[in-house]
Design a protein around this motif. Structure first.
Motif, PDB file in Angstrom:
ATOM      1  N   SER A 186      -5.725   1.989  -5.803  1.00 54.42           N
ATOM      2  CA  SER A 186      -7.035   1.643  -5.330  1.00 54.42           C
ATOM      3  C   SER A 186      -7.022   0.001  -5.102  1.00 54.42           C
ATOM      4  N   LEU A 193       1.083   3.922  -2.989  1.00 52.69           N
ATOM      5  CA  LEU A 193       0.557   5.420  -3.288  1.00 52.69           C
ATOM      6  C   LEU A 193       1.487   6.508  -3.251  1.00 52.69           C
ATOM      7  N   THR A 248      -5.343  -0.649  -1.669  1.00 51.76           N
ATOM      8  CA  THR A 248      -6.281  -0.338  -0.582  1.00 51.76           C
ATOM      9  C   THR A 248      -7.208  -1.258  -0.298  1.00 51.76           C
ATOM     10  N   LEU A 263       0.622  -1.345   0.102  1.00 54.46           N
ATOM     11  CA  LEU A 263       0.138  -0.069  -0.003  1.00 54.46           C
ATOM     12  C   LEU A 263       0.746   1.356  -0.131  1.00 54.46           C
TER      13      LEU A 263
END
Length: 741
Positions: free
Chosen positions: A594, A582, A597, A578
């Motif tokens: 996305s 990001l 997540t 993650l």
């Protein structure tokens, strides 16, 4: 640099995790159900089996008996309801379906077990401890139910020359309609071994206090006993001299005896229930008879207790805590000003030494880089040092206030209590994983956040330094340095304001080197100038962070088992994915971010419960084999007392997996061949009290020693006060203490 901004946000994540700990902790403080197992538990010393007798099935008004049958190895024994001069009775905690109500143990007649000048009351060979169960008229298992599940958590102390506390979790399926009579012979024998009540015969069942002895008269005993020597077992402890035979004779059908009172008598009853049985050799079963003796006084004054083992006192207070009455009231708060001053000084020195503990190194190294950045800006240098100090001191005050508040609410907690929650351990592991990835250059928060948020670090450098101090306290809290133990223990006896002052002194000690460096110009001039080396150093510091994560995963494995540790590793991999996704740019960030997540949410839903679920407390730790090979046994309330009463010295190691100092001492001094040889030569019993999980009994035992955190190392000696060693052990210190036993 953006890493400083991350420190601020990371600490914020820590406090979010800490708030989650509040929910987790409330659940853990409550009663826990027994972990179901089989119907038989076998240890090196006994075989214990949960058995039942339901001759007409399980139904309202039908007889139903449950029982724990214990088969002892030769020369080993467990204890009666009054264990005598030492020991602990077997305890049974039932979990039964609605409509079933377990009564008290129907104790069989015990035997007197002599140990030197002492005497205990207990059982050898095979004994069944039966319990009557009432089936209510409202009992309704359901039309399709064929059986009911009975669960039992039992604990017992088994002794020979040494004493071993043991426990077991049992599960048994009882058929509702069918007869359960497999152990009917054992229950019939147990019924015959239960003392039969004697009819009250006015003055013919009485006792008269005569100086330092009790004159006993009992009528109504069976004719088969007349002329024979009897054993008398008082159901109430600390009234009669257990090892003394006294004198006895028969006056027709009346048995009389003169029995010395206990030297350290603590009870003066008006009615004394006793069990009488024929004296036999060995553990041969025999019938017994129960009489309630009306005692005519006056009793002599109760003697002041001699030095009582702190382990026994801790056991009594732990039992009170477990029974729901809370910990006993603290000692009067009238501590002298000298004591309070000494506590402040000890906390200050302990906090100063905390800077040398391995768990604090990663954060302190980051702080050194920050100081170097401001080395040429004297004002920024001073402000940074003051803000860092404020963060450290206020965090210690907040942690101390939380601990004092939980104690006031009746919870048994001590220093480092937050690390007893798997949720907090997992949150810290996630926090340090993200810190390590940031330091290694995997991502920069400045590239992930909006510019208005990313510029916070530049606009609020004071808050950044303050939160770095908070982070230092978060990683320092599992450690206990020299001088800290006594000061932290004293906080339990001080008024709240003085106790918080001790916590503030501890924080000031931790921050003192950096506060002095920020205020002393010579230190700033000695620091190297900022340059490219700082980026290399920053990336290097990722590895201590990852090492901290390894330690935290190991700690969680001690709490949640191998499945919990594996689940945490999976979550950390997802967290790394993650963070990396990001930090990407453009469409890759949008799509991969996305996906990452959603994947992280699914991982939390799937594996989160495994992380926070405590493993079976009876499961052996990873190093159990090596521990047993060195002679260590698990600590339990009263175990040290029983061993000391038998004349054997005891060494207790109060430890925890999350305590770095504990693990260092365990792998060095306590594993030293010369130390182990000295302990063996002196026949020292080794007990290890593992505080990795919340344990009110260990908390109470620590409080009796004037401590509220680990490590604590104590030698108990017969007839002498306990000796508490320093937190950081040396081979010479331990060997010197052993030589004086």
């Amino acid at each position: 640099m953006s890493s400083r901004l991350f420190h601020r946000l990371a600490v914020t994540l820590f406090f979010i995790a800490a708030s989650a700990f509040g929910i987790s902790a409330r659940a853990q403080f409550g009663p826990k159900p027994a972990n179901p197992g089989g119907s038989t538990v076998t240890t090196p010393h006994v075989q214990a089996e949960l058995v039942a007798h339901a001759p007409q099935g399980v139904g309202p008004g039908q007889p139903l008996w449950l029982g724990l049958q214990i088969t002892h190895q030769p020369d080993w024994h467990t204890y009666w309801k009054n264990p005598g001069d030492s020991g602990l009775p077997t305890e049974l905690a039932w979990q039964l379906p609605a409509g079933l109500d377990a009564g008290d143990i129907a104790w069989p007649v015990p035997h007197k077990i002599a140990i030197g000048t002492l005497a205990n009351y207990g059982y050898e060979g095979t004994v069944l401890l039966p319990v009557p169960v009432t089936v209510a008229q409202t009992f309704a298992p359901g039309p399709l139910a064929k059986d009911v599940t009975v669960q039992l958590k039992a604990s017992w102390l088994v002794c020979r020359k040494e004493c071993i506390p043991e426990e077991g979790h049992f599960t048994l399926q009882l058929p509702i309609q069918s007869t359960t009579a497999l152990h009917s012979a054992a229950f019939d024998a147990a019924q015959k071994a239960q003392p039969q009540p004697l009819a009250k015969a006015s003055v013919q069942q009485q006792a008269q206090v005569d100086g330092d002895a009790l004159q006993v008269r009992v009528a109504g005993l069976p004719a088969a006993l007349r002329g024979k020597t009897l054993d008398l077992f008082p159901e109430m402890p600390e009234v009669l001299h257990n090892a003394a035979d006294g004198t006895q004779r028969w006056e027709g059908d009346v048995w009389t005896a003169r029995i010395p009172l206990a030297e350290q008598r603590s009870n003066s009853p008006n009615t004394l229930p006793v069990v009488l049985a024929e004296r036999v050799q060995g553990s041969t079963p025999r019938p017994g008879y129960r009489a309630d003796l009306t005692v005519q006084g006056p009793w002599p004054a109760v003697a002041a207790k001699a030095s009582v083992s702190p382990a026994l006192e801790a056991a009594l207070k732990a039992n009170a805590a477990l029974a729901g009455s809370g910990l006993p009231p603290a000692a009067p708060s009238g501590a002298s000003s000298l004591t309070f001053t000494a506590a402040l000084l000890g906390a200050l020195l302990g906090g100063l030494i905390l800077n040398l503990m391995p768990c604090v190194f990663p954060v302190l190294a980051i702080k050194v880089v920050g100081f170097t950045r401001h080395a040429q800006d004297r004002r920024a240098h001073r402000v940074s040092g003051l803000a860092y100090t404020a963060g450290v001191v206020l965090s210690f005050l907040a942690l101390g206030a939380l601990m004092l508040g939980l104690r006031a609410a009746g919870e048994a907690v001590g220093w480092g209590f937050q690390l007893q929650s798997p949720a907090v351990v997992a949150a810290l592991a996630g926090l340090f994983t993200v810190i390590g990835l940031n330091l290694a250059g995997v991502f920069e928060f400045g590239n992930m956040l909006p510019s208005s948020v990313a510029s916070l670090q530049a606009r609020h450098p004071v808050a950044d330094s303050f939160l770095t101090g908070v982070l230092a306290v978060a990683v320092a809290s599992p450690c206990t340095a020299p001088f800290m133990g006594a000061s932290m223990g004293l906080t339990a006896t001080l008024p709240a304001a003085q106790a918080l002052a001790v916590f503030a002194a501890l924080g000031l000690g931790l921050a003192l080197p950096y506060l002095a460096a920020s205020l002393w110009p010579a230190v700033a001039r000695a620091l190297p100038r900022p340059g490219a080396w700082m980026d290399t150093f920053r990336r290097f510091m990722a590895f201590p962070m990852f090492a901290t994560v390894v330690w935290l995963v190991w700690v969680l494995g001690q709490q949640s088992g191998i499945d919990g540790a594996a689940s945490l590793l999976i979550l950390l991999v997802g967290l790394g994915l993650l963070a990396w996704s990001l930090a990407l740019q453009g469409r890759a960030r949008r799509w991969l971010g996305s996906v990452a997540t959603v994947a992280m949410a699914l991982l939390l839903w799937s594996f989160g419960p495994h992380v926070t679920r405590m493993a079976d407390v009876a499961a052996a730790p990873a190093d159990a084999t090596a521990t047993a090979a060195q002679g260590w046994q698990p600590w339990a309330p009263g175990a040290a007392e029983a061993l000391v009463a038998s004349g054997r010295p005891v060494f207790v190691d109060f430890t925890a997996a999350w305590c770095v100092t504990c693990q260092y001492n365990k792998k060095t001094t306590l594993a030293n061949a010369e130390v182990l040889a000295d302990l063996h030569a002196k026949n020292v019993a080794l007990l290890r009290a593992d505080w990795t999980r919340r344990d009110p009994a260990i908390t109470a035992a620590l409080a009796q020693l004037g401590r509220n955190g680990v490590p604590v190392y104590v030698f108990y000696r017969p007839g002498k006060p306990p000796v508490v060693l320093t937190e950081v052990l040396s081979v010479d210190e331990v060997r010197s203490t052993i030589a004086q036993l």
